[in-house]
Motif scaffolding. Structure first.
Motif, PDB file in Angstrom:
ATOM      1  N   LEU A   1      74.185 -20.238  84.166  1.00 45.32           N
ATOM      2  CA  LEU A   1      74.975 -19.821  85.230  1.00 45.32           C
ATOM      3  C   LEU A   1      75.120 -18.644  84.051  1.00 45.32           C
ATOM      4  O   LEU A   1      75.494 -17.726  84.305  1.00 45.32           O
ATOM      5  N   VAL A   2      75.601 -19.053  82.736  1.00 44.61           N
ATOM      6  CA  VAL A   2      75.754 -17.994  82.098  1.00 44.61           C
ATOM      7  C   VAL A   2      74.859 -16.888  81.628  1.00 44.61           C
ATOM      8  O   VAL A   2      75.233 -15.613  82.374  1.00 44.61           O
ATOM      9  N   ARG A   3      73.479 -17.002  81.310  1.00 49.14           N
ATOM     10  CA  ARG A   3      72.260 -16.231  82.091  1.00 49.14           C
ATOM     11  C   ARG A   3      72.481 -15.450  83.488  1.00 49.14           C
ATOM     12  O   ARG A   3      72.318 -14.177  83.863  1.00 49.14           O
ATOM     13  N   ARG A   4      73.427 -15.860  84.739  1.00 42.30           N
ATOM     14  CA  ARG A   4      73.004 -15.513  86.107  1.00 42.30           C
ATOM     15  C   ARG A   4      74.068 -14.257  85.723  1.00 42.30           C
ATOM     16  O   ARG A   4      74.015 -12.811  86.473  1.00 42.30           O
ATOM     17  N   HIS A   5      75.057 -14.688  85.282  1.00 44.30           N
ATOM     18  CA  HIS A   5      76.647 -14.017  85.379  1.00 44.30           C
ATOM     19  C   HIS A   5      75.756 -12.490  84.276  1.00 44.30           C
ATOM     20  O   HIS A   5      75.841 -11.395  85.147  1.00 44.30           O
ATOM     21  N   ALA A   6      74.870 -12.510  83.312  1.00 48.15           N
ATOM     22  CA  ALA A   6      74.510 -11.587  82.371  1.00 48.15           C
ATOM     23  C   ALA A   6      73.366 -10.694  83.238  1.00 48.15           C
ATOM     24  O   ALA A   6      73.763  -8.965  83.238  1.00 48.15           O
ATOM     25  N   GLU A   7      72.915 -11.330  84.395  1.00 46.35           N
ATOM     26  CA  GLU A   7      72.075 -10.745  85.489  1.00 46.35           C
ATOM     27  C   GLU A   7      72.893  -9.847  85.814  1.00 46.35           C
ATOM     28  O   GLU A   7      72.728  -8.678  86.503  1.00 46.35           O
ATOM     29  N   LEU A   8      73.873 -10.317  87.199  1.00 44.79           N
ATOM     30  CA  LEU A   8      74.385  -9.681  87.834  1.00 44.79           C
ATOM     31  C   LEU A   8      75.276  -8.456  87.554  1.00 44.79           C
ATOM     32  O   LEU A   8      75.950  -7.758  88.017  1.00 44.79           O
ATOM     33  N   GLY A   9      76.011  -9.138  86.057  1.00 39.73           N
ATOM     34  CA  GLY A   9      76.772  -7.509  85.735  1.00 39.73           C
ATOM     35  C   GLY A   9      76.221  -6.346  84.719  1.00 39.73           C
ATOM     36  O   GLY A   9      76.395  -5.559  84.700  1.00 39.73           O
ATOM     37  N   GLY A  10      74.233  -6.931  84.821  1.00 40.12           N
ATOM     38  CA  GLY A  10      73.743  -5.830  83.819  1.00 40.12           C
ATOM     39  C   GLY A  10      73.989  -5.703  82.758  1.00 40.12           C
ATOM     40  O   GLY A  10      73.983  -4.854  81.585  1.00 40.12           O
ATOM     41  N   PHE A  11      75.000  -7.121  81.997  1.00 44.39           N
ATOM     42  CA  PHE A  11      74.394  -7.079  80.382  1.00 44.39           C
ATOM     43  C   PHE A  11      73.431  -7.672  80.266  1.00 44.39           C
ATOM     44  O   PHE A  11      72.929  -8.861  80.683  1.00 44.39           O
ATOM     45  N   PRO A  12      73.389  -7.219  78.857  1.00 43.49           N
ATOM     46  CA  PRO A  12      72.451  -8.121  78.183  1.00 43.49           C
ATOM     47  C   PRO A  12      72.571  -9.120  77.439  1.00 43.49           C
ATOM     48  O   PRO A  12      73.950  -9.762  77.063  1.00 43.49           O
ATOM     49  N   ALA A  13      71.995 -10.667  77.622  1.00 43.11           N
ATOM     50  CA  ALA A  13      71.961 -12.148  76.552  1.00 43.11           C
ATOM     51  C   ALA A  13      70.536 -12.188  75.829  1.00 43.11           C
ATOM     52  O   ALA A  13      69.815 -12.724  76.229  1.00 43.11           O
ATOM     53  N   ASN A  14      71.016 -11.883  74.655  1.00 40.22           N
ATOM     54  CA  ASN A  14      69.755 -11.329  73.786  1.00 40.22           C
ATOM     55  C   ASN A  14      69.620 -13.045  73.475  1.00 40.22           C
ATOM     56  O   ASN A  14      68.137 -13.304  73.213  1.00 40.22           O
ATOM     57  N   ARG A  15      70.410 -13.673  73.242  1.00 38.33           N
ATOM     58  CA  ARG A  15      70.217 -14.886  72.334  1.00 38.33           C
ATOM     59  C   ARG A  15      71.300 -15.896  72.981  1.00 38.33           C
ATOM     60  O   ARG A  15      72.867 -15.485  73.167  1.00 38.33           O
ATOM     61  N   VAL A  16      71.711 -17.029  73.655  1.00 38.37           N
ATOM     62  CA  VAL A  16      72.190 -18.082  74.795  1.00 38.37           C
ATOM     63  C   VAL A  16      72.236 -19.138  73.442  1.00 38.37           C
ATOM     64  O   VAL A  16      71.256 -19.776  74.247  1.00 38.37           O
ATOM     65  N   ASP A  17      73.769 -19.419  73.086  1.00 40.23           N
ATOM     66  CA  ASP A  17      73.371 -21.193  72.829  1.00 40.23           C
ATOM     67  C   ASP A  17      74.319 -21.508  73.073  1.00 40.23           C
ATOM     68  O   ASP A  17      75.857 -21.358  73.101  1.00 40.23           O
ATOM     69  N   ARG A  18      73.907 -22.644  72.956  1.00 42.46           N
ATOM     70  CA  ARG A  18      75.077 -24.140  73.211  1.00 42.46           C
ATOM     71  C   ARG A  18      75.636 -24.484  72.167  1.00 42.46           C
ATOM     72  O   ARG A  18      75.529 -25.149  71.046  1.00 42.46           O
ATOM     73  N   VAL A  19      77.086 -24.708  71.793  1.00 43.99           N
ATOM     74  CA  VAL A  19      78.390 -24.945  71.283  1.00 43.99           C
ATOM     75  C   VAL A  19      78.504 -25.991  71.198  1.00 43.99           C
ATOM     76  O   VAL A  19      78.865 -27.010  71.899  1.00 43.99           O
ATOM     77  N   TYR A  20      78.139 -26.788  69.438  1.00 44.08           N
ATOM     78  CA  TYR A  20      78.186 -28.578  69.841  1.00 44.08           C
ATOM     79  C   TYR A  20      80.097 -28.701  68.483  1.00 44.08           C
ATOM     80  O   TYR A  20      80.121 -30.203  69.371  1.00 44.08           O
ATOM     81  N   SER A  21      79.906 -27.913  68.352  1.00 45.28           N
ATOM     82  CA  SER A  21      80.864 -28.536  67.719  1.00 45.28           C
ATOM     83  C   SER A  21      81.517 -27.015  66.929  1.00 45.28           C
ATOM     84  O   SER A  21      81.143 -25.334  66.710  1.00 45.28           O
ATOM     85  N   VAL A  22      82.786 -26.955  66.120  1.00 42.68           N
ATOM     86  CA  VAL A  22      83.718 -25.933  65.482  1.00 42.68           C
ATOM     87  C   VAL A  22      83.967 -26.651  64.597  1.00 42.68           C
ATOM     88  O   VAL A  22      84.862 -26.767  64.533  1.00 42.68           O
ATOM     89  N   ILE A  23      83.818 -25.744  63.692  1.00 44.58           N
ATOM     90  CA  ILE A  23      84.405 -26.213  61.752  1.00 44.58           C
ATOM     91  C   ILE A  23      85.883 -24.897  61.620  1.00 44.58           C
ATOM     92  O   ILE A  23      85.137 -23.335  62.173  1.00 44.58           O
ATOM     93  N   ASP A  24      86.845 -25.334  60.762  1.00 40.78           N
ATOM     94  CA  ASP A  24      87.010 -24.030  60.683  1.00 40.78           C
ATOM     95  C   ASP A  24      87.712 -25.132  58.720  1.00 40.78           C
ATOM     96  O   ASP A  24      87.469 -25.344  58.722  1.00 40.78           O
ATOM     97  N   PRO A  25      89.056 -24.375  58.322  1.00 41.40           N
ATOM     98  CA  PRO A  25      88.951 -24.495  57.115  1.00 41.40           C
ATOM     99  C   PRO A  25      89.788 -25.850  57.279  1.00 41.40           C
ATOM    100  O   PRO A  25      90.123 -26.873  56.441  1.00 41.40           O
ATOM    101  N   ALA A  26      90.465 -26.497  58.545  1.00 41.18           N
ATOM    102  CA  ALA A  26      91.210 -27.276  58.322  1.00 41.18           C
ATOM    103  C   ALA A  26      90.236 -28.551  58.535  1.00 41.18           C
ATOM    104  O   ALA A  26      90.299 -30.033  57.700  1.00 41.18           O
ATOM    105  N   THR A  27      88.803 -28.400  59.218  1.00 43.35           N
ATOM    106  CA  THR A  27      87.907 -29.706  59.164  1.00 43.35           C
ATOM    107  C   THR A  27      87.708 -29.981  57.944  1.00 43.35           C
ATOM    108  O   THR A  27      87.067 -31.464  57.604  1.00 43.35           O
ATOM    109  N   ALA A  28      87.493 -29.141  56.393  1.00 40.72           N
ATOM    110  CA  ALA A  28      87.953 -29.683  55.200  1.00 40.72           C
ATOM    111  C   ALA A  28      88.443 -30.530  54.423  1.00 40.72           C
ATOM    112  O   ALA A  28      88.850 -31.342  53.218  1.00 40.72           O
ATOM    113  N   GLU A  29      89.967 -30.641  55.682  1.00 36.94           N
ATOM    114  CA  GLU A  29      90.657 -31.536  55.065  1.00 36.94           C
ATOM    115  C   GLU A  29      90.983 -32.878  55.290  1.00 36.94           C
ATOM    116  O   GLU A  29      89.919 -33.198  56.182  1.00 36.94           O
TER     117      GLU A  29
END
Length: 90
Positions: free
Chosen positions: A62-90
Motif C-alpha cells: 500500500l505504501v508503494r502504491r501511494h508512491a506510484e499513484l503520486g509519482g513519488f520515488p520510494a527508493n526504500r521502504v522499511d517496516r518499523v518494529y520499535s521506536v527508541i529515544d532517550p527515555a528508553t535508557a531510563e
C-alpha cells in the motif's frame, strides 16, 4: 497498524520552497484521500537530497502504491518494529 519509513531520493529537496513543499504535501494528501483509511501519512523529514517519510499502513504494498499513484520515488521502504529515544535508557 504497522509503521513504515520511506526513503525517497529527491535531488535538491533541501532547497524546496515552502510553496514547493505545500504542493507536494497537497498531492500526497489527495492521493491518500482516494486510498481510504488503510494508509496514513504521519510526517516527513527533508534533507539535502532525500525525504524520509513516516507512514502507517496495513502493508508495504500500500505504501508503494501511494508512491506510484503520486509519482513519488520510494527508493526504500522499511517496516518499523520499535521506536527508541532517550527515555528508553531510563
Amino acid at each position: 497498524m504497522p509503521k513504515f519509513v520511506i526513503e525517497r531520493d529527491i535531488p535538491g529537496a533541501g532547497k524546496f520552497t515552502p510553496s514547493d513543499l505545500k504542493a507536494i504535501s497537497q498531492k500526497s494528501c489527495g492521493v491518500l484521500s482516494s486510498m481510504g483509511t488503510d494508509i496514513q501519512w504521519i510526517h516527513s523529514y527533508v534533507t539535502d537530497d532525500r525525504v524520509y517519510c513516516v507512514y502507517q499502513a496495513t502493508d508495504e504494498a500500500l505504501v508503494r502504491r501511494h508512491a506510484e499513484l503520486g509519482g513519488f520515488p520510494a527508493n526504500r521502504v522499511d517496516r518499523v518494529y520499535s521506536v527508541i529515544d532517550p527515555a528508553t535508557a531510563e
